[in-house]
Design a protein around this motif. Structure first.
Motif, PDB file in Angstrom:
ATOM      1  N   UNK A 148       0.823  -1.205   0.000  1.00 55.04           N
ATOM      2  CA  UNK A 148       0.000   0.000   0.000  1.00 55.04           C
ATOM      3  C   UNK A 148       0.860   1.259   0.000  1.00 55.04           C
ATOM      4  N   UNK A 149       1.924   1.293   0.800  1.00 53.67           N
ATOM      5  CA  UNK A 149       2.808   2.449   0.799  1.00 53.67           C
ATOM      6  C   UNK A 149       3.427   2.669  -0.574  1.00 53.67           C
ATOM      7  N   UNK A 150       3.982   1.607  -1.112  1.00 55.12           N
ATOM      8  CA  UNK A 150       4.727   1.722  -2.377  1.00 55.12           C
ATOM      9  C   UNK A 150       3.822   2.163  -3.515  1.00 55.12           C
ATOM     10  N   UNK A 151       2.689   1.510  -3.657  1.00 50.01           N
ATOM     11  CA  UNK A 151       1.798   1.804  -4.771  1.00 50.01           C
ATOM     12  C   UNK A 151       1.092   3.139  -4.580  1.00 50.01           C
ATOM     13  N   UNK A 152       0.761   3.475  -3.355  1.00 54.78           N
ATOM     14  CA  UNK A 152       0.060   4.739  -3.098  1.00 54.78           C
ATOM     15  C   UNK A 152       0.947   5.940  -3.397  1.00 54.78           C
ATOM     16  N   UNK A 153       2.211   5.865  -3.005  1.00 54.55           N
ATOM     17  CA  UNK A 153       3.131   6.967  -3.309  1.00 54.55           C
ATOM     18  C   UNK A 153       3.240   7.150  -4.813  1.00 54.55           C
ATOM     19  N   UNK A 154       3.382   6.040  -5.543  1.00 55.10           N
ATOM     20  CA  UNK A 154       3.504   6.123  -6.996  1.00 55.10           C
ATOM     21  C   UNK A 154       2.260   6.738  -7.633  1.00 55.10           C
ATOM     22  N   UNK A 155       1.085   6.325  -7.196  1.00 53.73           N
ATOM     23  CA  UNK A 155      -0.154   6.860  -7.772  1.00 53.73           C
ATOM     24  C   UNK A 155      -0.310   8.339  -7.446  1.00 53.73           C
ATOM     25  N   UNK A 156       0.046   8.729  -6.238  1.00 51.81           N
ATOM     26  CA  UNK A 156      -0.063  10.137  -5.842  1.00 51.81           C
ATOM     27  C   UNK A 156       0.843  11.011  -6.702  1.00 51.81           C
ATOM     28  N   UNK A 157       2.072  10.553  -6.935  1.00 48.16           N
ATOM     29  CA  UNK A 157       3.009  11.311  -7.759  1.00 48.16           C
ATOM     30  C   UNK A 157       2.538  11.366  -9.205  1.00 48.16           C
ATOM     31  N   UNK A 158       2.076  10.246  -9.729  1.00 49.94           N
ATOM     32  CA  UNK A 158       1.636  10.216 -11.125  1.00 49.94           C
ATOM     33  C   UNK A 158       0.408  11.080 -11.354  1.00 49.94           C
ATOM     34  N   UNK A 159      -0.381  11.286 -10.308  1.00 50.14           N
ATOM     35  CA  UNK A 159      -1.536  12.174 -10.416  1.00 50.14           C
ATOM     36  C   UNK A 159      -1.146  13.642 -10.306  1.00 50.14           C
ATOM     37  N   UNK A 160       0.137  13.918 -10.039  1.00 49.96           N
ATOM     38  CA  UNK A 160       0.601  15.300  -9.974  1.00 49.96           C
ATOM     39  C   UNK A 160       1.040  15.763  -8.615  1.00 49.96           C
ATOM     40  N   UNK A 161       0.982  14.914  -7.591  1.00 49.42           N
ATOM     41  CA  UNK A 161       1.344  15.317  -6.247  1.00 49.42           C
ATOM     42  C   UNK A 161       2.841  15.240  -5.982  1.00 49.42           C
ATOM     43  N   UNK A 162       3.278  15.912  -4.926  1.00 49.08           N
ATOM     44  CA  UNK A 162       4.678  15.900  -4.485  1.00 49.08           C
ATOM     45  C   UNK A 162       4.703  15.350  -3.060  1.00 49.08           C
ATOM     46  N   UNK A 163       5.206  14.135  -2.845  1.00 40.60           N
ATOM     47  CA  UNK A 163       5.168  13.557  -1.494  1.00 40.60           C
ATOM     48  C   UNK A 163       6.158  14.208  -0.538  1.00 40.60           C
ATOM     49  N   UNK A 164       7.374  14.502  -1.002  1.00 40.11           N
ATOM     50  CA  UNK A 164       8.373  15.152  -0.156  1.00 40.11           C
ATOM     51  C   UNK A 164       9.424  15.816  -1.045  1.00 40.11           C
ATOM     52  N   UNK A 165      10.159  16.740  -0.453  1.00 39.80           N
ATOM     53  CA  UNK A 165      11.307  17.353  -1.102  1.00 39.80           C
ATOM     54  C   UNK A 165      12.488  17.306  -0.139  1.00 39.80           C
ATOM     55  N   UNK A 166      13.644  17.698  -0.630  1.00 41.11           N
ATOM     56  CA  UNK A 166      14.815  17.743   0.231  1.00 41.11           C
ATOM     57  C   UNK A 166      14.758  18.954   1.147  1.00 41.11           C
ATOM     58  N   UNK A 167      15.153  18.750   2.378  1.00 44.28           N
ATOM     59  CA  UNK A 167      15.345  19.875   3.269  1.00 44.28           C
ATOM     60  C   UNK A 167      16.678  20.552   2.972  1.00 44.28           C
ATOM     61  N   UNK A 168      16.976  21.672   3.620  1.00 46.99           N
ATOM     62  CA  UNK A 168      18.253  22.362   3.401  1.00 46.99           C
ATOM     63  C   UNK A 168      19.445  21.455   3.722  1.00 46.99           C
ATOM     64  N   UNK A 169      20.468  21.516   2.874  1.00 49.72           N
ATOM     65  CA  UNK A 169      21.683  20.732   3.077  1.00 49.72           C
ATOM     66  C   UNK A 169      22.788  21.657   3.584  1.00 49.72           C
TER      67      UNK A 169
END
Length: 482
Positions: free
Chosen positions: A204-225
């Motif tokens: 569920x985690x793996x497939x849900x993240x993929x579907x969310x991204x493919x629909x146009x969503x952004x799950x996370x980004x990089x924080x400051x390095x």
């Protein structure tokens, strides 16, 4: 013979902090673990995503017999599941809508295509792979007519069609991705192993993240390095060799462009104008001429400018897995003359180095002993002025729901070897960027990838366009190839 042990010592190593991921625009919601961060805060685009689509609408395409199993799979993504594997890393999955803030629904009836179980019904006079190719093309043609009624297409390729999935220059997965990209349709391949996968929370985690991204969503980004200059951009290059009808081989290059926070994931597909002779060297190390490299970099930078109000990056880092030819370096520098800092980094997985983490034998006066876990992730060893080793695989206790976490849990991890062909500055900064970019693969639920996403994503497209030469050489968002 007298041995000088002082001169034989290894240089000191550094331990880089585990890069943090950001789950909001302000950077106040951060976590080192992608799954734990999603569970705690929801996705990065959680407050923006519903403004342009309040639903993730699933279209479907597959044989009639698989329809009940697709329906069951979607219900799995809507449900709560406790982890049954990787319990030190995977949190409970609370259901798609609870995690991502948008419901997962079926698209309208016209966005569902059912094939006959027998491919011979589609094209009885053609070979099996030709029948499947025709089914894929016809299906996506029909779906393109109702493109406004769905976000992602679930495509079921069953085990009974395995013989049809490959043929003369045909790969069903690559063909589907190329056809979908040309029409702007994100696709998610489902096979029979997906239905039978027993670890429901991980599925569920793996497939849900993929579907969310493919629909146009952004799950996370990089924080400051820490230590990484502002306005840094990253480009990943991957090459592939494609044989033409005449037998000559041409270099196809794929460039992946990233903003400093890991956003802006767009591809440039490029076919070399100057064909190389087919030589053993070219097969071992595909490369571009100076003019071709200049053209690729110029197109890549134009993508960055289009996302950043016409501004160029102040620093550019270019990753590829093979060594840079002098002509390639000159081509990069030609296209980036206005950028103050440019680093060309070779990222190699073929290092023969291995290491063991030792723990002090306190109170007993004996020698140190090997620890029960490998070296920490982020261990960095600079062994020359232009090269360093960084262990992107290793123990990551900060990401664990218990005490320690080693992804895969087997073998002694090997480091990436980073070789800098142009540029200056501390190699620890270069290593930290590579370490952080291993966490930006939105196509799985792992803590990290074996290579930076700059390499992984560009390799994905290179493989696709090498097997589907009809794919137009233009810009594409990565979500179309996931």
């Amino acid at each position: 013979m007298t041995l000088n042990y002082e001169n034989s010592k290894l240089p000191p190593f550094a331990l880089l902090d585990e890069p943090k991921l950001s789950f909001d625009e302000e950077g106040t919601k951060q976590d080192v673990s992608p799954l734990r961060g999603l569970d705690r805060f929801g996705p990065h685009s959680g407050e923006v995503f519903p403004n342009y689509t309040p639903l993730v609408r699933l279209a479907t395409m597959g044989p009639h017999s698989g329809w009940p199993r697709i329906r069951e799979l979607v219900n799995t993504l809507r449900s709560h599941h406790a982890p049954a594997d990787r319990k030190d890393y995977v949190p409970s999955f609370r259901g798609f809508e609870s995690v991502f803030g948008v419901p997962l629904v079926a698209a309208s009836q016209s966005a569902h295509i059912k094939w006959d179980d027998d491919l011979n019904v589609i094209a009885p006079d053609q070979l099996l792979y030709q029948q499947l190719r025709k089914a894929l093309r016809q299906g996506l043609d029909r779906l393109s007519l109702v493109r406004d009624q769905f976000d992602v297409v679930l495509v079921h390729l069953p085990e009974m069609w395995r013989a049809a999935s490959r043929g003369e220059g045909f790969d069903a997965h690559d063909e589907l991705k190329a056809l979908g990209a040309a029409k702007g349709i994100p696709t998610q391949v489902i096979n029979d192993r997906t239905f039978s996968f027993s670890y429901k929370a991980s599925l569920a985690w793996r497939l849900s993240i993929a579907l969310y991204v493919k629909a146009g969503g952004v799950p996370w980004k990089l924080g400051p390095l820490p230590g990484v200059p502002d306005q840094t951009a990253y480009i990943g290059l991957a090459y592939s060799l494609r044989k033409t009808a005449e037998g000559a081989k041409f270099v196809t290059c794929c460039s992946q462009v990233f903003d400093a926070d890991g956003g802006g994931m767009q591809f440039v597909a490029y076919e070399a104008r100057d064909p190389h002779e087919d030589t053993p060297e070219l097969r071992r190390n595909p490369y571009l001429t100076r003019s071709d490299m200049r053209a690729v970099m110029a197109r890549s930078l134009s993508l960055y400018r289009s996302r950043n109000g016409g501004a160029s990056p102040r620093r550019l880092v270019v990753h590829k897995t093979t060594s840079y030819k002098q002509a390639e370096i000159e081509g990069v520098l030609d296209a980036t003359a206005a950028i103050p800092e440019v680093e060309c980094i070779e990222v190699s997985q073929s290092s023969a180095w291995r290491s063991v983490w030792l723990t002090e034998n306190k109170g007993q006066g004996g020698p140190s002993k090997p620890d029960g876990f490998p070296v920490p992730r982020g261990t960095t060893l600079v062994h020359s002025g232009c090269s360093a080793l960084v262990w992107v695989a290793g123990n990551a206790p900060e990401a664990s729901l218990a005490r320690n976490y080693y992804q895969g849990k087997k073998s002694i991890p090997q480091p990436l070897k980073l070789v800098r062909h142009t540029g200056s500055g501390p190699l620890e900064c270069t290593a930290l960027e590579a370490l952080a970019l291993t966490k930006m693969d939105w196509n799985n639920d792992a803590l990290y990838d074996p290579v930076p996403v700059t390499i992984r994503y560009s390799q994905t497209l290179a493989k696709t366009i090498a097997s589907v030469p009809s794919l137009p050489g233009r810009e594409y968002p990565y979500r179309l190839f996931m």
